[in-house]
Enzyme design. Structure first.
Site, short mmCIF file in Angstrom:
data_model
loop_
_atom_site.label_atom_id
_atom_site.label_comp_id
_atom_site.label_asym_id
_atom_site.label_seq_id
_atom_site.Cartn_x
_atom_site.Cartn_y
_atom_site.Cartn_z
N LEU A 1 0.81 -1.31 0.17
CA LEU A 1 0.15 -0.08 -0.07
C LEU A 1 0.87 1.24 0.04
O LEU A 1 1.91 1.30 0.54
CB LEU A 1 -1.07 -0.08 1.12
N HIS A 2 0.17 2.23 -0.42
CA HIS A 2 1.06 3.44 -0.89
C HIS A 2 -0.30 4.86 -0.88
O HIS A 2 -1.08 4.36 -1.45
CB HIS A 2 1.77 3.71 -1.92
N THR A 3 0.15 5.93 -0.17
CA THR A 3 -0.78 6.73 -0.18
C THR A 3 -0.35 7.97 -1.39
O THR A 3 0.73 8.42 -1.20
CB THR A 3 -1.08 7.71 0.89
#
Length: 179
Positions: free
Chosen positions: A122-124
């Site tokens: 995951l990454h924003t």
């Protein structure tokens, strides 16, 4: 207008070894290399790092990425989750100082159906926005026009992180270490 001339993109498109040195996860392996500028990593914290997006929607399009390899947001331990959130705050501050946007879009692509190209780490995404930056190009032709090269954006954002209280810059070619 029928064409957008962007000759600098051909080097990326034609490269033979699309991350050939990466064996498993690009978000796990890139921060382990000693090439932050080349890898577009502009800042780090204890449990996360900030990286410019290779395919930006706008100048300053960054990703705040926890070191923990998971695609499940609920799997992040509290300490990692808090560190990730604080680094997002720092990212908004740095982008505001570097680029003076009118606002931001920020979010996660979670799961295979969400449209992200990497769904197992995951990454924003943090995307600076300006009044009027959506025009006929993406609406009619699906084309995005980026007005600044990644190298120039890197300089602006890296410098902005370096001026934040509590940050240090080991040297001009390294990422900012956020203490």
């Amino acid at each position: 207008m029928e064409q957008v001339f962007a000759p600098w993109r051909i080097e990326w498109i034609r490269r033979e070894d699309k991350n050939a040195e990466i064996e498993d996860c690009v978000f796990c392996e890139l921060p382990e290399q000693d090439t932050d500028r080349e890898n577009l990593i502009v800042a780090r914290s204890d449990h996360a790092f900030v990286m410019l997006n290779n395919y930006p929607y706008n100048p300053g399009h960054t990703m705040v990425i926890p070191h923990a390899h998971t695609g499940e947001y609920a799997a992040l331990e509290d300490e990692i989750l808090l560190d990730h959130a604080r680094l997002k705050q720092r990212t908004f501050d740095a982008l505001e100082a570097a680029l003076e946007p009118d606002g931001f879009n920020a979010g996660l692509n979670l799961g295979n159906g969400a449209g992200g190209s990497i769904d197992d780490h995951l990454h924003t995404h943090v995307v600076p926005r300006w009044q009027g930056d959506t025009n006929f190009m993406p609406v009619l032709s699906g084309t995005t026009v980026i007005v600044e090269a990644l190298e120039a954006t890197y300089e602006h954002v890296h410098e902005a992180f370096a001026t934040q209280e509590g940050t240090t810059v080991p040297d001009a070619d390294s990422a900012v270490v956020i203490e």
